[in-house]
Motif scaffolding. Structure first.
Motif, PDB file in Angstrom:
ATOM      1  N   ASP B 285       0.833  -1.212   0.000  1.00 16.46           N
ATOM      2  CA  ASP B 285       0.000   0.000   0.000  1.00 16.46           C
ATOM      3  C   ASP B 285       0.865   1.258   0.000  1.00 16.46           C
ATOM      4  O   ASP B 285       0.564   2.235  -0.698  1.00 16.46           O
ATOM      5  N   ALA B 286       1.922   1.239   0.791  1.00 14.34           N
ATOM      6  CA  ALA B 286       2.813   2.407   0.831  1.00 14.34           C
ATOM      7  C   ALA B 286       3.510   2.587  -0.523  1.00 14.34           C
ATOM      8  O   ALA B 286       3.633   3.717  -1.031  1.00 14.34           O
ATOM      9  N   LEU B 287       3.931   1.468  -1.096  1.00 14.02           N
ATOM     10  CA  LEU B 287       4.603   1.556  -2.403  1.00 14.02           C
ATOM     11  C   LEU B 287       3.635   2.089  -3.453  1.00 14.02           C
ATOM     12  O   LEU B 287       4.025   2.897  -4.300  1.00 14.02           O
ATOM     13  N   HIS B 288       2.379   1.669  -3.386  1.00 12.22           N
ATOM     14  CA  HIS B 288       1.376   2.175  -4.329  1.00 12.22           C
ATOM     15  C   HIS B 288       1.242   3.697  -4.211  1.00 12.22           C
ATOM     16  O   HIS B 288       1.168   4.412  -5.211  1.00 12.22           O
ATOM     17  N   TRP B 289       1.221   4.182  -2.976  1.00 13.02           N
ATOM     18  CA  TRP B 289       1.129   5.644  -2.773  1.00 13.02           C
ATOM     19  C   TRP B 289       2.311   6.332  -3.465  1.00 13.02           C
ATOM     20  O   TRP B 289       2.134   7.310  -4.201  1.00 13.02           O
ATOM     21  N   TRP B 290       3.505   5.787  -3.230  1.00 12.84           N
ATOM     22  CA  TRP B 290       4.693   6.436  -3.801  1.00 12.84           C
ATOM     23  C   TRP B 290       4.755   6.278  -5.321  1.00 12.84           C
ATOM     24  O   TRP B 290       5.296   7.139  -6.020  1.00 12.84           O
ATOM     25  N   GLU B 291       4.179   5.189  -5.830  1.00  8.94           N
ATOM     26  CA  GLU B 291       4.134   5.042  -7.292  1.00  8.94           C
ATOM     27  C   GLU B 291       3.252   6.122  -7.910  1.00  8.94           C
ATOM     28  O   GLU B 291       3.600   6.716  -8.929  1.00  8.94           O
ATOM     29  N   LEU B 292       2.091   6.351  -7.280  1.00  8.04           N
ATOM     30  CA  LEU B 292       1.214   7.398  -7.817  1.00  8.04           C
ATOM     31  C   LEU B 292       1.863   8.772  -7.629  1.00  8.04           C
ATOM     32  O   LEU B 292       1.806   9.633  -8.519  1.00  8.04           O
ATOM     33  N   PHE B 293       2.514   8.951  -6.483  1.00  8.14           N
ATOM     34  CA  PHE B 293       3.249  10.201  -6.281  1.00  8.14           C
ATOM     35  C   PHE B 293       4.286  10.394  -7.398  1.00  8.14           C
ATOM     36  O   PHE B 293       4.495  11.519  -7.883  1.00  8.14           O
ATOM     37  N   SER B 294       4.954   9.325  -7.785  1.00  8.84           N
ATOM     38  CA  SER B 294       6.009   9.460  -8.805  1.00  8.84           C
ATOM     39  C   SER B 294       5.421   9.950 -10.132  1.00  8.84           C
ATOM     40  O   SER B 294       6.123  10.584 -10.929  1.00  8.84           O
ATOM     41  N   CYS B 295       4.139   9.687 -10.355  1.00 11.24           N
ATOM     42  CA  CYS B 295       3.487  10.235 -11.559  1.00 11.24           C
ATOM     43  C   CYS B 295       3.305  11.752 -11.426  1.00 11.24           C
ATOM     44  O   CYS B 295       3.439  12.486 -12.410  1.00 11.24           O
ATOM     45  N   VAL B 296       2.991  12.200 -10.217  1.00 13.23           N
ATOM     46  CA  VAL B 296       2.868  13.649  -9.981  1.00 13.23           C
ATOM     47  C   VAL B 296       4.234  14.315 -10.174  1.00 13.23           C
ATOM     48  O   VAL B 296       4.352  15.345 -10.845  1.00 13.23           O
ATOM     49  N   LYS B 297       5.244  13.702  -9.591  1.00 12.24           N
ATOM     50  CA  LYS B 297       6.599  14.245  -9.723  1.00 12.24           C
ATOM     51  C   LYS B 297       7.039  14.263 -11.195  1.00 12.24           C
ATOM     52  O   LYS B 297       7.573  15.262 -11.691  1.00 12.24           O
ATOM     53  N   GLY B 298       6.767  13.145 -11.883  1.00 12.84           N
ATOM     54  CA  GLY B 298       7.117  13.085 -13.308  1.00 12.84           C
ATOM     55  C   GLY B 298       6.419  14.197 -14.074  1.00 12.84           C
ATOM     56  O   GLY B 298       7.046  14.926 -14.855  1.00 12.84           O
ATOM     57  N   GLN B 299       5.116  14.365 -13.809  1.00  8.78           N
ATOM     58  CA  GLN B 299       4.386  15.398 -14.541  1.00  8.78           C
ATOM     59  C   GLN B 299       4.939  16.784 -14.205  1.00  8.78           C
ATOM     60  O   GLN B 299       4.981  17.669 -15.068  1.00  8.78           O
ATOM     61  N   GLY B 300       5.367  16.957 -12.955  1.00  5.45           N
ATOM     62  CA  GLY B 300       6.010  18.225 -12.585  1.00  5.45           C
ATOM     63  C   GLY B 300       7.238  18.495 -13.450  1.00  5.45           C
ATOM     64  O   GLY B 300       7.461  19.620 -13.919  1.00  5.45           O
ATOM     65  N   ILE B 301       8.021  17.465 -13.663  1.00  5.93           N
ATOM     66  CA  ILE B 301       9.231  17.624 -14.485  1.00  5.93           C
ATOM     67  C   ILE B 301       8.867  17.902 -15.945  1.00  5.93           C
ATOM     68  O   ILE B 301       9.436  18.792 -16.590  1.00  5.93           O
ATOM     69  N   TRP B 302       7.884  17.161 -16.459  1.00  2.00           N
ATOM     70  CA  TRP B 302       7.554  17.324 -17.898  1.00  2.00           C
ATOM     71  C   TRP B 302       6.896  18.677 -18.172  1.00  2.00           C
ATOM     72  O   TRP B 302       7.187  19.304 -19.182  1.00  2.00           O
TER      73      TRP B 302
END
Lengths: 148, 342
Positions: B285-302
Motif C-alpha cells: 500500500d505504501a509503495l502504491h502511494w509512492w508510485e502514484l506520487f512518482s506520476c505527480v513528480k514526473g508530470q512536474g518535471i515534464w
C-alpha cells in the motif's frame, strides 16, 4: 500541387536521422539533431489528428457538463457548466481550439472536485463519465514513439 | 572550445596551486542530464614529480534547466558515496562563484567509454545482459536506501525531514511546481494529487538518502552489463526510501513496452532485490502511494520542461521532446495506478 505537410516532415526527419546526424560532431550536437528529428516525427503523427482530437474532446466535455447538471448541487458551478455546455466550436484554428480545450478541462477539474464531495448515485455516474473521458483523452493523445 | 579550455585551466591552476604546469584540451559538450551543461575535457599537469593526464567532467549551471536544483547537493551526494558500494565518479571541485566560468559548476572524474542511453539496454550487445544489469541496479538502490545519511556526512548538506513528513513535503513541492509551470490544466494529475492527500502513506521506515532520479539512463554500463557509476544526483534529498523505488518502477520507464521496469526486470523481482539489499520492506500500500506520487513528480518535471522551452529560457530540443513524449504517458501511468485506464 505542393508535397503534403506530413510527407515533408517525414522526409526531413528521416534525412536528419540518416543523412545529417551521423556526420555531426560533437556528440552533443548530434544528439540535438536526433532529438529534433524525433520531434518532427511526432509532430507529423499529431498533425493528421490535430483538429479532430480537439473537436472530439471539446464535444465530449460539453456533453459531460450537460449530463452532469442534475447532479450538481452548487448553483454557481451549475451556471458555468450550463454556459460551457451551450457553446460550440466556431473558430477552428488550433490556437482557438486549444484555448477552448484549456477552459473546458479547467472546468472539468472543478466538476470532478465537486462530484467527489457528493454522496449520491448521480454524482458517482458523473464521476464515472469523467474517468471514462479522461482515459479516452489519453488514448487520443498517444504517440507511437511514446513508452506508454 | 579554446576559450573555455583556457578558463578551465585557470581555475584548475587556482585549485591545484602554483608551481604546477596546467593545460586543458579536448573540451566537448556532451549530454549529461538536462539540468546542467555537461562538458568532458582532459587536464594535463606537469611538475617536478612528473606529468599526469586526467579525463574529467564539468557540470555547469545553465541559464534555464529541466529541474532547478542545487549543485552543492549534487556534489555532496557524489562525495558521500565515492568509494562505497554505490559506484560514483570521484568528485573533485565545487565552485559556487560565477566569475570563473560564467555560472557555478563542479568538476568530477570521467569514467570513459561507457554507455548511458536507456534505449541501448535493449540493443546488442547490451540486451544480452539486461537481467545482470537489473540485479545490480536494484541492489545498488538498496545500498543507497540502506546508507545512514549521518555517516555519509549528508546531515546539514541536505534538508532534514521527519519520517511522518517526507510524503507531504515532496507532494507539496511537486504540486507547487505544477501550479507554477503547467501550460494547460492537468485534470488527471490533479485527481491523483487529491487522492494522495486523502490517503496519506504510513510514516517512512527510516529517513534515507533519496537519489531522486534513479532510473535506467542515469547509470553508466559496459558491454558486459556491468554498472560502473550512478549519475545525475541533481534531485538528491533526504526522504522516504520508497520514493526512489517507486520512481524507478514508473511505467514511463518501461522502455521495452513490456512488464520489465526500466527495461530490465519484472517489477516484483526489482522490488524483492531492493528489499534484500536495503533490509527494508516495500509495503504494497505504501509503495502504491509512492508510485502514484512518482506520476505527480514526473508530470512536474515534464510540464516544467515544456514551460522552459515555451518561454524560451532553454530551447534545447530535449526539453520539447521530453514534454511531447512523456506528458501523456505520465497521465496514462497515473490512470493505470488509480484503476481508471480503460
Amino acid at each position: 500541387m505542393k508535397p503534403e505537410i506530413s510527407r515533408v516532415l517525414e522526409v526531413c526527419a528521416v534525412g536528419l536521422m540518416g543523412d545529417v546526424a551521423p556526420h555531426v560532431a560533437p556528440s552533443y550536437r548530434q544528439a540535438t539533431v536526433f532529438s529534433t528529428a524525433v520531434i518532427l516525427t511526432s509532430v507529423r503523427e499529431e498533425l493528421d489528428r490535430i483538429a479532430e482530437r480537439r473537436i472530439l474532446e471539446n464535444r465530449a466535455l460539453r456533453t459531460i457538463f450537460a449530463e452532469a447538471l442534475p447532479a450538481v448541487a452548487d448553483a454557481a458551478l451549475r451556471e458555468r457548466l450550463e454556459c460551457a455546455a451551450a457553446e460550440d466550436e466556431s473558430d477552428f484554428k488550433i490556437s482557438a481550439l486549444d484555448a477552448a480545450n484549456d477552459a473546458l478541462r479547467a472546468l472539468l477539474i472543478d466538476l470532478h472536485v465537486h462530484v467527489e464531495s457528493l454522496d449520491s448515485e448521480a454524482a458517482r455516474r458523473v464521476e464515472s463519465e469523467i474517468w471514462r473521458e479522461l482515459s479516452a483523452s489519453t488514448e487520443r493523445r498517444k504517440l507511437s514513439l511514446g513508452a506508454f | 572550445m579554446p576559450e573555455l579550455a583556457d578558463r578551465i585551466a585557470d581555475y584548475a591552476r587556482h585549485r591545484m596551486g602554483d608551481g604546477l604546469e596546467v593545460r586543458v584540451d579536448g573540451v566537448e559538450r556532451i549530454h549529461g542530464g538536462a539540468s546542467r551543461e555537461t562538458f568532458r575535457f582532459r587536464l594535463h599537469t606537469k611538475s617536478d614529480a612528473g606529468s599526469l593526464e586526467r579525463r574529467l567532467i564539468l557540470r555547469r549551471d545553465p541559464p534555464g534547466s529541466l529541474i532547478e536544483t542545487d549543485r552543492a547537493i549534487e556534489f555532496s551526494a557524489y562525495r558521500a558515496f565515492y568509494g562505497t558500494a554505490v559506484p560514483v565518479p570521484e568528485p573533485l571541485w565545487l565552485e559556487e562563484e560565477s566569475h570563473w566560468l560564467d555560472h557555478p559548476f563542479f568538476v568530477m572524474e570521467e569514467i570513459p567509454d561507457l554507455e548511458a542511453r536507456p534505449q541501448m539496454v535493449l540493443a546488442p550487445p547490451y540486451d544480452a545482459h539486461t537481467e545482470k544489469m537489473g540485479i545490480q541496479k536494484w541492489t545498488i538502490l538498496g545500498e543507497i536506501s540502506k546508507a545512514d545519511p549521518e555517516e555519509r556526512g549528508l546531515i546539514g548538506a541536505m534538508e532534514s525531514v521527519g519520517v511522518d513528513a517526507a510524503w507531504d513535503r515532496e507532494l507539496s513541492h511537486w504540486e507547487g511546481v505544477i501550479d507554477e509551470d503547467e501550460l494547460a490544466p492537468q485534470p488527471i494529475i490533479r485527481a491523483a494529487i487529491r487522492w494522495l492527500r486523502a490517503h496519506p502513506p504510513p510514516p517512512a521506515q527510516k529517513i534515507s538518502v533519496v537519489h531522486g532520479d534513479f532510473r535506467t539512463g542515469n547509470f553508466l554500463y559496459d558491454t558486459e552489463g556491468r554498472i560502473h557509476a550512478i549519475l545525475d544526483w541533481e534531485m538528491a534529498h533526504l526522504g522516504d526510501p520508497l520514493e526512489d523505488l517507486a520512481w524507478g518502477i514508473n511505467r514511463v520507464w518501461c522502455w521495452a513496452r513490456d512488464d520489465r521496469v526500466g527495461g530490465l526486470l519484472p517489477k516484483a523481482r526489482a522490488v524483492r532485490l531492493w528489499e534484500e539489499s536495503s533490509g527494508l520492506r516495500a509495503d504494497p500500500d505504501a509503495l502504491h502511494w509512492w508510485e502514484l506520487f512518482s506520476c505527480v513528480k514526473g508530470q512536474g518535471i515534464w510540464v516544467s520542461s515544456a514551460r522552459e522551452f515555451q518561454d524560451g529560457k532553454n530551447q534545447d530540443p530535449i526539453l520539447a521532446l521530453a514534454a511531447w513524449m512523456q506528458i501523456n504517458a505520465q497521465d496514462r501511468a497515473a490512470l493505470e495506478l488509480m484503476g481508471q485506464l480503460r
